[in-house]
Scaffold this motif. Sequence first.
Motif, PDB file in Angstrom:
ATOM      1  N   PHE A 232       0.794  -1.088  -0.006  1.00 53.40           N
ATOM      2  CA  PHE A 232       0.114  -0.022  -0.061  1.00 53.40           C
ATOM      3  C   PHE A 232       0.901   1.283  -0.048  1.00 53.40           C
ATOM      4  O   PHE A 232       1.914   1.309   0.447  1.00 53.40           O
ATOM      5  N   LEU A 233       0.279   2.365  -0.627  1.00 54.06           N
ATOM      6  CA  LEU A 233       0.923   3.706  -0.497  1.00 54.06           C
ATOM      7  C   LEU A 233      -0.051   4.286   0.087  1.00 54.06           C
ATOM      8  O   LEU A 233      -1.102   4.528  -0.134  1.00 54.06           O
ATOM      9  N   LEU A 234       0.378   5.432   1.242  1.00 55.81           N
ATOM     10  CA  LEU A 234      -0.441   6.051   2.086  1.00 55.81           C
ATOM     11  C   LEU A 234       0.001   7.551   1.733  1.00 55.81           C
ATOM     12  O   LEU A 234       0.981   8.102   2.146  1.00 55.81           O
ATOM     13  N   LEU A 235      -0.840   8.444   1.487  1.00 55.21           N
ATOM     14  CA  LEU A 235      -1.033   9.805   1.177  1.00 55.21           C
ATOM     15  C   LEU A 235      -1.609  10.380   2.500  1.00 55.21           C
ATOM     16  O   LEU A 235      -2.786  10.324   2.430  1.00 55.21           O
ATOM     17  N   ASP A 236      -0.839  10.892   3.440  1.00 53.95           N
ATOM     18  CA  ASP A 236      -1.436  11.625   4.550  1.00 53.95           C
ATOM     19  C   ASP A 236      -0.691  12.987   4.628  1.00 53.95           C
ATOM     20  O   ASP A 236       0.226  13.379   3.961  1.00 53.95           O
ATOM     21  N   GLU A 237      -0.933  13.726   5.668  1.00 50.32           N
ATOM     22  CA  GLU A 237      -0.392  14.949   6.058  1.00 50.32           C
ATOM     23  C   GLU A 237       1.260  14.908   6.037  1.00 50.32           C
ATOM     24  O   GLU A 237       1.927  15.813   5.506  1.00 50.32           O
ATOM     25  N   ALA A 238       1.610  13.812   6.746  1.00 49.64           N
ATOM     26  CA  ALA A 238       3.003  13.712   6.786  1.00 49.64           C
ATOM     27  C   ALA A 238       3.915  13.424   5.622  1.00 49.64           C
ATOM     28  O   ALA A 238       4.854  13.864   5.278  1.00 49.64           O
ATOM     29  N   ALA A 239       3.087  12.458   4.836  1.00 46.80           N
ATOM     30  CA  ALA A 239       3.621  12.402   3.344  1.00 46.80           C
ATOM     31  C   ALA A 239       3.624  13.283   2.433  1.00 46.80           C
ATOM     32  O   ALA A 239       4.489  13.847   1.667  1.00 46.80           O
ATOM     33  N   ALA A 240       2.513  14.171   2.509  1.00 52.56           N
ATOM     34  CA  ALA A 240       2.526  15.567   1.536  1.00 52.56           C
ATOM     35  C   ALA A 240       3.733  16.454   2.049  1.00 52.56           C
ATOM     36  O   ALA A 240       4.173  17.012   1.325  1.00 52.56           O
ATOM     37  N   THR A 241       3.603  16.840   3.602  1.00 52.54           N
ATOM     38  CA  THR A 241       4.712  17.652   3.841  1.00 52.54           C
ATOM     39  C   THR A 241       6.192  17.256   3.660  1.00 52.54           C
ATOM     40  O   THR A 241       6.973  17.842   3.217  1.00 52.54           O
ATOM     41  N   ALA A 449       3.908  -7.736  10.052  1.00 55.66           N
ATOM     42  CA  ALA A 449       2.266  -8.073  10.408  1.00 55.66           C
ATOM     43  C   ALA A 449       1.719  -6.773  10.791  1.00 55.66           C
ATOM     44  O   ALA A 449       2.084  -5.524  11.205  1.00 55.66           O
ATOM     45  N   ALA A 450       0.420  -6.582   9.979  1.00 53.18           N
ATOM     46  CA  ALA A 450      -0.257  -5.395  10.029  1.00 53.18           C
ATOM     47  C   ALA A 450      -0.592  -4.924  11.593  1.00 53.18           C
ATOM     48  O   ALA A 450      -0.662  -3.836  11.655  1.00 53.18           O
ATOM     49  N   ALA A 451      -0.722  -5.681  12.518  1.00 49.30           N
ATOM     50  CA  ALA A 451      -1.278  -5.433  13.621  1.00 49.30           C
ATOM     51  C   ALA A 451      -0.045  -4.812  14.510  1.00 49.30           C
ATOM     52  O   ALA A 451      -0.217  -3.783  15.536  1.00 49.30           O
ATOM     53  N   SER A 452       1.200  -5.006  13.947  1.00 46.26           N
ATOM     54  CA  SER A 452       2.155  -4.154  14.558  1.00 46.26           C
ATOM     55  C   SER A 452       2.824  -3.047  13.756  1.00 46.26           C
ATOM     56  O   SER A 452       3.748  -2.100  14.180  1.00 46.26           O
ATOM     57  N   SER A 453       2.198  -2.763  12.773  1.00 48.48           N
ATOM     58  CA  SER A 453       2.343  -1.512  11.854  1.00 48.48           C
ATOM     59  C   SER A 453       2.006  -0.313  12.450  1.00 48.48           C
ATOM     60  O   SER A 453       1.035  -0.296  13.277  1.00 48.48           O
ATOM     61  N   PRO A 454       2.666   0.810  12.365  1.00 45.78           N
ATOM     62  CA  PRO A 454       2.335   2.183  12.750  1.00 45.78           C
ATOM     63  C   PRO A 454       0.792   2.483  12.160  1.00 45.78           C
ATOM     64  O   PRO A 454       0.224   3.577  12.815  1.00 45.78           O
ATOM     65  N   TYR A 455       0.600   2.056  10.931  1.00 46.97           N
ATOM     66  CA  TYR A 455      -0.726   2.298  10.129  1.00 46.97           C
ATOM     67  C   TYR A 455      -1.736   1.407  10.446  1.00 46.97           C
ATOM     68  O   TYR A 455      -2.659   1.128   9.818  1.00 46.97           O
ATOM     69  N   TRP A 456      -1.592   0.520  11.501  1.00 45.75           N
ATOM     70  CA  TRP A 456      -2.652  -0.390  11.799  1.00 45.75           C
ATOM     71  C   TRP A 456      -4.015  -0.012  11.928  1.00 45.75           C
ATOM     72  O   TRP A 456      -4.868  -0.765  11.623  1.00 45.75           O
ATOM     73  N   VAL A 457      -4.270   1.089  12.444  1.00 45.25           N
ATOM     74  CA  VAL A 457      -5.641   1.670  12.470  1.00 45.25           C
ATOM     75  C   VAL A 457      -6.008   1.849  11.127  1.00 45.25           C
ATOM     76  O   VAL A 457      -7.401   1.476  10.819  1.00 45.25           O
ATOM     77  N   THR A 458      -5.456   2.251  10.100  1.00 44.57           N
ATOM     78  CA  THR A 458      -5.923   2.408   8.596  1.00 44.57           C
ATOM     79  C   THR A 458      -6.010   1.082   8.114  1.00 44.57           C
ATOM     80  O   THR A 458      -7.166   1.050   7.428  1.00 44.57           O
ATOM     81  N   LEU A 459      -5.228  -0.059   8.224  1.00 46.97           N
ATOM     82  CA  LEU A 459      -5.260  -1.119   7.888  1.00 46.97           C
ATOM     83  C   LEU A 459      -6.474  -1.784   8.327  1.00 46.97           C
ATOM     84  O   LEU A 459      -7.115  -2.688   7.793  1.00 46.97           O
ATOM     85  N   ASN A 460      -6.909  -1.630   9.531  1.00 48.99           N
ATOM     86  CA  ASN A 460      -8.028  -2.235  10.150  1.00 48.99           C
ATOM     87  C   ASN A 460      -9.335  -1.543   9.794  1.00 48.99           C
ATOM     88  O   ASN A 460     -10.624  -2.176  10.070  1.00 48.99           O
ATOM     89  N   ASP A 461      -9.267  -0.646   8.873  1.00 53.66           N
ATOM     90  CA  ASP A 461     -10.409   0.289   8.639  1.00 53.66           C
ATOM     91  C   ASP A 461     -11.481  -0.799   7.596  1.00 53.66           C
ATOM     92  O   ASP A 461     -10.787  -1.513   6.921  1.00 53.66           O
ATOM     93  N   SER A 462     -12.688  -0.949   7.876  1.00 50.92           N
ATOM     94  CA  SER A 462     -13.434  -1.945   7.049  1.00 50.92           C
ATOM     95  C   SER A 462     -13.439  -1.740   5.656  1.00 50.92           C
ATOM     96  O   SER A 462     -13.648  -2.453   5.087  1.00 50.92           O
ATOM     97  N   ARG A 463     -13.281  -0.394   5.312  1.00 50.67           N
ATOM     98  CA  ARG A 463     -13.324  -0.096   3.827  1.00 50.67           C
ATOM     99  C   ARG A 463     -12.145  -0.513   3.272  1.00 50.67           C
ATOM    100  O   ARG A 463     -11.982  -1.020   1.875  1.00 50.67           O
ATOM    101  N   VAL A 464     -10.881  -0.423   3.776  1.00 59.67           N
ATOM    102  CA  VAL A 464      -9.602  -1.217   3.368  1.00 59.67           C
ATOM    103  C   VAL A 464      -9.890  -2.823   3.277  1.00 59.67           C
ATOM    104  O   VAL A 464      -9.184  -3.217   2.294  1.00 59.67           O
ATOM    105  N   ARG A 465     -10.344  -3.389   4.270  1.00 59.17           N
ATOM    106  CA  ARG A 465     -10.426  -4.894   4.377  1.00 59.17           C
ATOM    107  C   ARG A 465     -11.454  -5.235   3.040  1.00 59.17           C
ATOM    108  O   ARG A 465     -11.183  -6.342   2.449  1.00 59.17           O
TER     109      ARG A 465
END
Length: 653
Positions: A232-241, A449-465
Amino acid sequence: MFEFIRRHQRLMLLVLLVLILPSFVLIGVSGYTNFATGDKEIVQIGDSGITVQEFDQARRAQLEEAQRNSPDGFDIERYDTPAIRQQLLDNMIDQRVLINVATQERFSASDAVLRESIAATPAFQENGVFSPKLYEERLRGAGIEARTYEQSERAQLALARVLEPVVGTAHILPSVVGQLERALTEARQIRVKQFSQADYLEQVDVTDAELQEWYDKNKQSLEIPEQVTAEFLLLDEAAATASVGTPDEAQLQHYYEQNKSRFVLPARAHISHILVALTAGASDSEREQAHAKAKQIATAAQADNANFAELAKTQSEDAGSASQGGDLGWIVYGSWPAALQNAVFSLPTGAVSDVIEGPSGFHIFKVLETEPERGQSFEQAKTQIEQELRTQMAAESFAEIATVLTDLVYENEDSLQPAAQTLGLPLHVAAGITRQGLLDASQVQGDNAAASSPYWVTLNDSRVRQSLFAPISLKDRKNSGVLELSPDTIIALRVADVIPAYVPEFAQVKDSLVERLRHEKALALAVAEGEAELKRLQADNTLERVGFTPAEQVSRSDFGVFTEADLNTIMAVDTQTLPTYVGIQGADQYRLVEVLEDIPGTVSPQGEQFIAARMSPLLGNSEAQAVLQVLRQEQGVKILPAAAEEINPTSQD
């Protein structure tokens, strides 16, 4: 009592839901007398029926509504279950039956009744009063014409005449109300002795043979569901900055000047004045006279500036400040006309000015106090300015990056690598994502492991799954597209690997099973000891009783530490001989309950009114359901075999 009613509101909601008529099928009575031909029917109702197409349209409308009302993400598996499909079909059948009855009996609603109904709708009211303007705005915002809405509302009022008399006349007997209140207020005085699983853990050991035996019998319960590894590629405020450069010195200086009021508080002065007023259109002679008077006052004030306040009271023609000794309070640099401002801020504290002409006449000012400009200099604020400017630049470029990202993801449907390289975004990998959530890191091989990723909340979003488990992602391994999870978070996904559901080998789960079996055996010891003591006390309640908690009172409106099921067990105990005992097993303990006293329930006028008000609607809705069942028979409702496939399809749409 009140707590009991609150806990059982779900019962009322379930009854009401059966009677709710979905808004997406309310198109007026006439709309149901014409049906398309050639579409397969799933329900027959007299000479008409409900077709697959109609059911599918209603289901899709229901899902769209659920998606709009799911701020935390829409999970189709949660909203498209056989139970929900069955409920929708039942609602459609009931709606059609009501329409048929209303048509046959020629039920209608008069213009007066329609007006009263619309006027009573809270959405069309301001301060509790019907607002024609708000009525028009709400309908226009929903894209509905007033005539269409009123026809639909009139049809609904006509349909309501079928069941409202049943619901509105339901009455619960006083004797039943009294029995309910007694049941709700009846209480037991109890003491509890707890046998906790934790107290027995040191007494148990688990052998390899026991572990193997448990595994052989229960290994299917350990099955790990189908999982995917996602890129996955994540574009958020940190990535844009991170994508924007560092602002140069000129940009920083310009930002500071544009926002100086945020960093610097301007100078201010506390002043008094004396005004010699000059009316608009005054002649030259009047102007000279006023100036001469002002000059005379200024000379006197400068000679004795301590007497300025008294001079202002007697000589100033500014009625608002004269009584206050000419006090004008604090003025901020930059808030006055330049001529007056420059004159005031050039004076030292305590000084009196010469005569200064202003818009309303001639002024003499005295500076009582001054405060210089204060705040951060450019150099002091430079670090903060750079952060703010980079954030601003990132926000401005976010939309551009998102557009390019979307184009690249769709143009290169088999890989996210081109988008990552073009935009400089890191390509992340996360494993252990299932349809239901993220696997624990211990169940995932490797370090991703997605559960250990700093982006785990995003990956657990039902829309992502949901996106990852869509056929195009799961089977074809194409990019899942770009999801906008929030205004400042966009994610592009691709399934890199799929691991089918499997039962882990014994060696993989052995360590975790040790603790599981130890807890099971410890609980078994706790239950055994608790049941043994229960038998002893039941056999002879004169035995010494130790280890019990102080006496407490529980009832159907106050469960204490117990669950509803536990409370029902306690209330069901025979209290003819007291004390009496009952055992209750929990997830990690066994409770031995000593019932000391049976406290009868009471009846009060307030309680009876409360119960009657809550139970009458339930009774009315139950009676309405009974009437609906009779009407279904009279209307010849027949659910066809094809309905089963729509309720529980062998393959998803």
